[in-house]
Design a protein around this motif. Structure first.
Motif, mmCIF file in Angstrom:
data_model
loop_
_atom_site.group_PDB
_atom_site.id
_atom_site.type_symbol
_atom_site.label_atom_id
_atom_site.label_comp_id
_atom_site.label_asym_id
_atom_site.label_seq_id
_atom_site.Cartn_x
_atom_site.Cartn_y
_atom_site.Cartn_z
ATOM 1 N N VAL A 122 -12.329 12.808 -12.546
ATOM 2 C CA VAL A 122 -13.739 12.515 -12.766
ATOM 3 C C VAL A 122 -14.451 12.534 -11.407
ATOM 4 O O VAL A 122 -14.290 11.633 -10.595
ATOM 5 N N LYS A 123 -15.218 13.579 -11.179
ATOM 6 C CA LYS A 123 -15.830 13.795 -9.855
ATOM 7 C C LYS A 123 -16.880 12.741 -9.525
ATOM 8 O O LYS A 123 -17.099 12.409 -8.351
ATOM 9 N N GLU A 124 -17.546 12.218 -10.553
ATOM 10 C CA GLU A 124 -18.627 11.246 -10.303
ATOM 11 C C GLU A 124 -18.104 9.881 -9.855
ATOM 12 O O GLU A 124 -18.878 9.057 -9.353
ATOM 13 N N LEU A 125 -16.812 9.603 -10.091
ATOM 14 C CA LEU A 125 -16.253 8.268 -9.812
ATOM 15 C C LEU A 125 -15.008 8.435 -8.940
ATOM 16 O O LEU A 125 -13.895 8.612 -9.454
ATOM 17 N N PRO A 126 -15.147 8.350 -7.611
ATOM 18 C CA PRO A 126 -14.021 8.657 -6.711
ATOM 19 C C PRO A 126 -12.806 7.748 -6.871
ATOM 20 O O PRO A 126 -11.690 8.150 -6.542
ATOM 21 N N LYS A 127 -12.994 6.518 -7.395
ATOM 22 C CA LYS A 127 -11.850 5.596 -7.524
ATOM 23 C C LYS A 127 -11.224 5.588 -8.918
ATOM 24 O O LYS A 127 -10.170 4.991 -9.127
ATOM 25 N N PHE A 128 -11.881 6.231 -9.868
ATOM 26 C CA PHE A 128 -11.468 6.163 -11.268
ATOM 27 C C PHE A 128 -10.024 6.628 -11.447
ATOM 28 O O PHE A 128 -9.194 5.933 -12.045
ATOM 29 N N ASN A 129 -9.698 7.805 -10.920
ATOM 30 C CA ASN A 129 -8.356 8.360 -11.138
ATOM 31 C C ASN A 129 -7.285 7.637 -10.335
ATOM 32 O O ASN A 129 -6.161 7.463 -10.806
ATOM 33 N N THR A 130 -7.618 7.183 -9.122
ATOM 34 C CA THR A 130 -6.647 6.465 -8.290
ATOM 35 C C THR A 130 -6.230 5.156 -8.943
ATOM 36 O O THR A 130 -5.037 4.832 -9.039
ATOM 37 N N ILE A 131 -7.226 4.402 -9.420
ATOM 38 C CA ILE A 131 -6.948 3.111 -10.051
ATOM 39 C C ILE A 131 -6.259 3.323 -11.403
ATOM 40 O O ILE A 131 -5.343 2.586 -11.776
ATOM 41 N N GLY A 132 -6.664 4.365 -12.127
ATOM 42 C CA GLY A 132 -6.005 4.679 -13.394
ATOM 43 C C GLY A 132 -4.530 4.977 -13.204
ATOM 44 O O GLY A 132 -3.682 4.500 -13.980
ATOM 45 N N LYS A 133 -4.200 5.735 -12.166
ATOM 46 C CA LYS A 133 -2.794 6.067 -11.897
ATOM 47 C C LYS A 133 -1.990 4.820 -11.545
ATOM 48 O O LYS A 133 -0.869 4.635 -12.035
ATOM 49 N N GLU A 134 -2.555 3.944 -10.711
ATOM 50 C CA GLU A 134 -1.838 2.721 -10.319
ATOM 51 C C GLU A 134 -1.571 1.839 -11.541
ATOM 52 O O GLU A 134 -0.464 1.314 -11.728
ATOM 53 N N ALA A 135 -2.597 1.693 -12.398
ATOM 54 C CA ALA A 135 -2.429 0.877 -13.609
ATOM 55 C C ALA A 135 -1.389 1.507 -14.535
ATOM 56 O O ALA A 135 -0.539 0.810 -15.106
ATOM 57 N N PHE A 136 -1.437 2.827 -14.698
ATOM 58 C CA PHE A 136 -0.462 3.545 -15.531
ATOM 59 C C PHE A 136 0.955 3.202 -15.076
ATOM 60 O O PHE A 136 1.824 2.863 -15.888
ATOM 61 N N GLN A 137 1.194 3.266 -13.782
ATOM 62 C CA GLN A 137 2.554 3.094 -13.278
ATOM 63 C C GLN A 137 3.037 1.642 -13.362
ATOM 64 O O GLN A 137 4.216 1.398 -13.616
ATOM 65 N N MET A 138 2.130 0.686 -13.204
ATOM 66 C CA MET A 138 2.532 -0.727 -13.307
ATOM 67 C C MET A 138 2.802 -1.126 -14.763
ATOM 68 O O MET A 138 3.721 -1.894 -15.046
ATOM 69 N N ILE A 139 2.009 -0.611 -15.672
ATOM 70 C CA ILE A 139 2.231 -0.962 -17.080
ATOM 71 C C ILE A 139 3.456 -0.211 -17.619
ATOM 72 O O ILE A 139 4.227 -0.743 -18.430
ATOM 73 N N GLU A 140 3.694 1.005 -17.122
ATOM 74 C CA GLU A 140 4.912 1.730 -17.500
ATOM 75 C C GLU A 140 6.157 0.984 -17.014
ATOM 76 O O GLU A 140 7.158 0.869 -17.746
ATOM 77 N N LYS A 141 6.094 0.448 -15.796
ATOM 78 C CA LYS A 141 7.213 -0.334 -15.256
ATOM 79 C C LYS A 141 7.494 -1.540 -16.153
ATOM 80 O O LYS A 141 8.655 -1.866 -16.449
ATOM 81 N N THR A 142 6.448 -2.209 -16.609
ATOM 82 C CA THR A 142 6.606 -3.334 -17.540
ATOM 83 C C THR A 142 7.323 -2.877 -18.807
ATOM 84 O O THR A 142 8.254 -3.528 -19.291
ATOM 85 N N GLY A 143 6.898 -1.732 -19.348
ATOM 86 C CA GLY A 143 7.493 -1.222 -20.576
ATOM 87 C C GLY A 143 8.969 -0.900 -20.440
ATOM 88 O O GLY A 143 9.752 -1.106 -21.386
ATOM 89 N N VAL A 144 9.372 -0.420 -19.265
ATOM 90 C CA VAL A 144 10.792 -0.111 -19.035
ATOM 91 C C VAL A 144 11.641 -1.367 -19.226
ATOM 92 O O VAL A 144 12.700 -1.328 -19.880
ATOM 93 N N TYR A 145 11.179 -2.513 -18.689
ATOM 94 C CA TYR A 145 11.952 -3.756 -18.807
ATOM 95 C C TYR A 145 11.946 -4.290 -20.235
ATOM 96 O O TYR A 145 12.948 -4.855 -20.704
ATOM 97 N N VAL A 146 10.836 -4.129 -20.951
ATOM 98 C CA VAL A 146 10.802 -4.535 -22.354
ATOM 99 C C VAL A 146 11.833 -3.728 -23.152
ATOM 100 O O VAL A 146 12.592 -4.282 -23.960
ATOM 101 N N LEU A 147 11.899 -2.421 -22.908
ATOM 102 C CA LEU A 147 12.868 -1.582 -23.619
ATOM 103 C C LEU A 147 14.300 -1.929 -23.231
ATOM 104 O O LEU A 147 15.210 -1.838 -24.061
#
Length: 317
Positions: free
Chosen positions: A123-148
């Protein structure tokens, strides 16, 4: 069951075998009884959550013509923007009263799955949108690994059974905006009609207010509300199939608010944890016996996902 059980991942992560087993027992029982838990002790810190919500609100506040630039044709809504009313629950013609965005998997370099998924959309209009989205994706994925891992132990499998299937899996982080309701919804449309999730497990941010409801085994709708520091986590259809319905995929919905609250938006951010497409979803032998005969035909995660995306109207036959 009239309320959603709460568990703490820090029990599982502790060096105390008794605490770890307590978590395994609690989450296993909850998923057999109702298919949902509220989870504390995850890997998303408060600042990351706050930053993510800020960026999500910024995106959905963009003009519609700007958002529509990021609606990518031909990929079944797997990445980027999906506009209001496009998705409907299985078996329903009325579109859900929501718009959403998809962040997808960040495949590790050299993986055989590199190039298998559509690229994430910048998203070109929001310079932090993709960076923060990626960080959140990876932290919540890490949580899911331990639940599984906990669920694998509950099922009598090796603790790390699911790891190889969810690494580079086709997971999705979906920020959702339920806009204010301005007119009487047509055809009984609601913010998210009753449905089961497709994937292995779903980890949901934003279940603090009323709206999310879960159907218990008596056919009653139960309000599912998490504390501010909790994720709501439920079993999806893939895991239900794989465990021969030992772990239950539970029907849930997001109902419209009381009329006096129609003017307010709602935001929620589910993470749909998917395996790699070639994972077998055949019923596990550990979950089949004389009292529990095999209930599902053999299939793979990729085949099952495609079938469901067609049913949801996101992929045309």
């Amino acid at each position: 069951m009239q309320q959603i059980p709460s568990v703490d991942l820090r029990d599982f992560l502790s060096d105390d075998p008794a605490r770890k087993q307590k978590f395994v027992n609690e989450i296993g029982k909850a998923y057999e009884d109702i298919g949902f838990v509220a989870l504390k002790g995850h890997f998303l810190d408060d600042q990351l959550v706050e930053n993510l919500y800020e960026e999500v609100r910024n995106f959905f506040n963009l003009p519609l013509e700007t958002k529509e630039k990021y609606e990518i044709p031909g990929i079944g809504g797997q990445r980027g923007y999906v506009s209001f009313g496009k998705e409907s629950a299985k078996g329903r013609s009325a579109g859900d009263l929501k718009e959403f965005w998809h962040f997808g998997q960040y495949v590790s370099e050299g993986s055989k799955y590199e190039g298998q998924y559509p690229d994430n959309v910048e998203v070109k209009e929001l310079p932090k949108f993709n960076t923060i989205g990626k960080e959140a994706f990876q932290m919540i994925e890490k949580t899911g690994v331990y639940v599984l891992r906990a669920l694998a132990l509950h099922l009598g499998l090796d603790e790390f059974y699911f790891d190889k299937y969810v690494k580079d899996g086709n997971s999705i982080l979906r920020p959702i905006h339920y806009p204010p309701i301005t007119d009487e919804p047509k055809d009984g449309a609601v913010r998210a009609a009753a449905h089961g999730d497709i994937n292995l497990i779903t980890l949901l941010m934003g279940a603090q207010g009323k709206g999310l409801q879960v159907m218990n085994h008596d056919g009653e709708w139960v309000d599912a509300m998490a504390e501010p520091d909790e994720l709501m986590i439920n079993v999806g259809d893939m895991l239900s199939r794989h465990t021969n319905n030992k772990l239950k995929s539970t029907i849930h919905q997001v109902v419209n608010p009381a009329r006096e609250l129609w003017g307010s938006s709602r935001y929620s951010i589910p993470f749909f944890m998917h395996p790699v497409s070639d994972m077998s979803l055949n019923c596990l032998p550990e979950c089949i016996d004389a009292e529990h005969p095999k209930q599902y035909e053999d299939t793979t995660a990729g085949e099952f996902l495609h079938e469901r995306l067609v049913e949801l109207g996101l992929i045309k036959k």
